[in-house]
Scaffold this motif. Structure first.
Motif, PDB file in Angstrom:
ATOM      1  N   PHE A 139      -8.021  -4.457   4.012  1.00  0.00           N
ATOM      2  CA  PHE A 139      -6.601  -4.828   3.947  1.00  0.00           C
ATOM      3  C   PHE A 139      -5.730  -3.805   4.680  1.00  0.00           C
ATOM      4  O   PHE A 139      -4.808  -4.166   5.411  1.00  0.00           O
ATOM      5  N   ARG A 193     -11.113 -11.799 -11.097  1.00  0.00           N
ATOM      6  CA  ARG A 193     -10.074 -11.889 -12.140  1.00  0.00           C
ATOM      7  C   ARG A 193     -10.599 -12.591 -13.387  1.00  0.00           C
ATOM      8  O   ARG A 193     -10.282 -12.177 -14.517  1.00  0.00           O
ATOM      9  N   MET A 245     -11.139 -13.154  -5.178  1.00  0.00           N
ATOM     10  CA  MET A 245     -10.106 -12.507  -6.000  1.00  0.00           C
ATOM     11  C   MET A 245     -10.092 -13.141  -7.390  1.00  0.00           C
ATOM     12  O   MET A 245     -10.038 -12.444  -8.408  1.00  0.00           O
ATOM     13  N   GLU A 278      -7.082  -4.422 -10.459  1.00  0.00           N
ATOM     14  CA  GLU A 278      -7.645  -5.599  -9.802  1.00  0.00           C
ATOM     15  C   GLU A 278      -7.588  -5.418  -8.288  1.00  0.00           C
ATOM     16  O   GLU A 278      -6.640  -4.790  -7.804  1.00  0.00           O
ATOM     17  N   PRO A 279      -8.497  -5.983  -7.498  1.00  0.00           N
ATOM     18  CA  PRO A 279      -9.726  -6.562  -8.031  1.00  0.00           C
ATOM     19  C   PRO A 279     -10.580  -5.449  -8.618  1.00  0.00           C
ATOM     20  O   PRO A 279     -10.619  -4.350  -8.065  1.00  0.00           O
ATOM     21  N   TYR A 288      -0.415 -11.372  -1.125  1.00  0.00           N
ATOM     22  CA  TYR A 288      -1.354 -11.064  -0.026  1.00  0.00           C
ATOM     23  C   TYR A 288      -2.019 -12.325   0.542  1.00  0.00           C
ATOM     24  O   TYR A 288      -1.996 -12.539   1.747  1.00  0.00           O
ATOM     25  N   GLN A 289      -2.651 -13.136  -0.350  1.00  0.00           N
ATOM     26  CA  GLN A 289      -3.313 -14.333   0.173  1.00  0.00           C
ATOM     27  C   GLN A 289      -2.275 -15.396   0.535  1.00  0.00           C
ATOM     28  O   GLN A 289      -2.474 -16.159   1.476  1.00  0.00           O
ATOM     29  N   LYS A 291       1.613   3.497  -6.852  1.00  0.00           N
ATOM     30  CA  LYS A 291       1.260   2.771  -8.092  1.00  0.00           C
ATOM     31  C   LYS A 291       0.399   3.614  -9.020  1.00  0.00           C
ATOM     32  O   LYS A 291       0.673   3.683 -10.220  1.00  0.00           O
ATOM     33  N   LEU A 324     -13.185  -5.365  -0.027  1.00  0.00           N
ATOM     34  CA  LEU A 324     -12.478  -4.289   0.687  1.00  0.00           C
ATOM     35  C   LEU A 324     -13.242  -3.751   1.890  1.00  0.00           C
ATOM     36  O   LEU A 324     -12.649  -3.164   2.799  1.00  0.00           O
ATOM     37  N   ASP A 358      -3.237  -2.320 -12.570  1.00  0.00           N
ATOM     38  CA  ASP A 358      -2.862  -2.070 -11.184  1.00  0.00           C
ATOM     39  C   ASP A 358      -3.164  -3.347 -10.396  1.00  0.00           C
ATOM     40  O   ASP A 358      -4.314  -3.599 -10.057  1.00  0.00           O
ATOM     41  N   ARG A 359      -2.153  -4.152 -10.202  1.00  0.00           N
ATOM     42  CA  ARG A 359      -2.188  -5.459  -9.537  1.00  0.00           C
ATOM     43  C   ARG A 359      -2.773  -6.552 -10.430  1.00  0.00           C
ATOM     44  O   ARG A 359      -3.660  -6.324 -11.226  1.00  0.00           O
ATOM     45  N   PHE A 360      -2.283  -7.775 -10.206  1.00  0.00           N
ATOM     46  CA  PHE A 360      -2.817  -8.974 -10.849  1.00  0.00           C
ATOM     47  C   PHE A 360      -2.450 -10.150  -9.942  1.00  0.00           C
ATOM     48  O   PHE A 360      -2.372  -9.960  -8.719  1.00  0.00           O
ATOM     49  N   ALA A 401      -0.251 -10.238  -6.821  1.00  0.00           N
ATOM     50  CA  ALA A 401      -0.819  -9.723  -5.568  1.00  0.00           C
ATOM     51  C   ALA A 401      -1.484 -10.849  -4.783  1.00  0.00           C
ATOM     52  O   ALA A 401      -1.469 -10.850  -3.549  1.00  0.00           O
ATOM     53  N   THR A 402      -2.051 -11.819  -5.487  1.00  0.00           N
ATOM     54  CA  THR A 402      -2.684 -12.944  -4.783  1.00  0.00           C
ATOM     55  C   THR A 402      -1.624 -13.791  -4.090  1.00  0.00           C
ATOM     56  O   THR A 402      -1.789 -14.196  -2.935  1.00  0.00           O
ATOM     57  N   GLU A 444       0.830  -1.215   0.000  1.00  0.00           N
ATOM     58  CA  GLU A 444       0.000   0.000   0.000  1.00  0.00           C
ATOM     59  C   GLU A 444       0.867   1.268   0.000  1.00  0.00           C
ATOM     60  O   GLU A 444       1.908   1.320   0.646  1.00  0.00           O
ATOM     61  N   ARG A 447     -14.963  -6.355  -5.804  1.00  0.00           N
ATOM     62  CA  ARG A 447     -13.955  -5.554  -5.092  1.00  0.00           C
ATOM     63  C   ARG A 447     -14.555  -4.917  -3.834  1.00  0.00           C
ATOM     64  O   ARG A 447     -13.958  -4.959  -2.755  1.00  0.00           O
TER      65      ARG A 447
END
Ligand code: TMP
Length: 209
Positions: A156, A75, A71, A40-41, A105-106, A17, A55, A96-98, A101-102, A13, A51
């Motif tokens: 998050f 996607r 997620m 994404e998401p 983060y996950q 970006k 969030l 912005d993210r794909f 990131a999973t 964060e 999303r």
């Protein structure tokens, strides 16, 4: 029609970006490239609805598999109805993210195994992977202060510093394992320097085509 390039921007964060994606889009457009900027998401009305579900802070504990599946649900919709048609039409997609990131983060953050995530990656994406990933890397504390100054924290952003340290580490390991596909960008520098770095890489991609 030459297929477009699929370029993603990753990082924890508050690393800047959004600003850098806008700069990158402008740099490509200045060279005559048609660009789709997306995130994404999200990225389609239905994926944006998912999303919002993901969030929104909530009292109920969210199971890590629920989060993971949402997620990838977002996607699937975004990739198949928006990203792939744009690439086929020759547009360059800046996302912005794909899926990195999973994994970060996950996987790194929540502790879901890499193997489980990889199963869903294969199911949803087949062999589609980003052509280039810009990992904007900066100390977690700097970015969190920036995220906090933006107002109410999402589900998050409410996580502890240690969560984001695991996320950052996971990103860095992935970048180190695939140096061709990842550009590790020091995002703690002034934004003009970061933008110049990214622009240089984009110009090199254009010159190679
Ligand atoms: P954003 O703040 O960059 O718009 O991203 C929204 C949040 O979603 C961010 O905290 C990272 C998180 N996220 C995941 O946890 N897994 C994912 O696969 C993606 C794309 C985002």
């Amino acid at each position: 029609m030459t297929r477009g390039q699929f370029i993603t921007f990753e990082g924890t964060e508050g690393v800047g970006k959004s600003t850098q994606i806008a700069r990158a889009a402008a740099a490509l457009q200045a060279r005559g490239v048609s660009v789709l900027v997306t995130r994404e998401p999200g990225g389609t009305p239905m994926a944006e609805a998912i999303r919002a579900l993901l969030l929104e802070p909530r009292d109920e504990p969210v199971h890590e598999l629920t989060e993971l599946l949402l997620m990838f649900a977002a996607r699937a919709q975004h990739l198949h109805t928006r990203i792939l048609p744009a690439l086929d039409a020759g547009q360059w997609v800046l996302c912005d993210r794909f899926t990195d990131a999973t994994f970060a983060y996950q996987g790194g953050g929540r502790g879901v195994s890499r193997e489980r995530i990889a199963v869903l990656e294969q199911l949803v994406q087949d062999d589609v992977r980003p052509d280039q990933v810009f990992l904007l890397d900066a100390p977690v504390e700097t970015g969190m202060a920036r995220a906090r100054s933006r107002g109410a924290l999402d589900r998050f952003e409410q996580e502890a510093v240690t969560f984001f340290q695991r996320v950052r580490e996971c990103y860095r390991v992935r970048a180190a394992l695939q140096p061709d596909r990842y550009q590790l960008i020091d995002a703690a520098r002034p934004l003009e320097q970061v933008a110049a770095d990214i622009r240089r890489h984009l110009h090199a991609m254009l010159d190679r085509r």
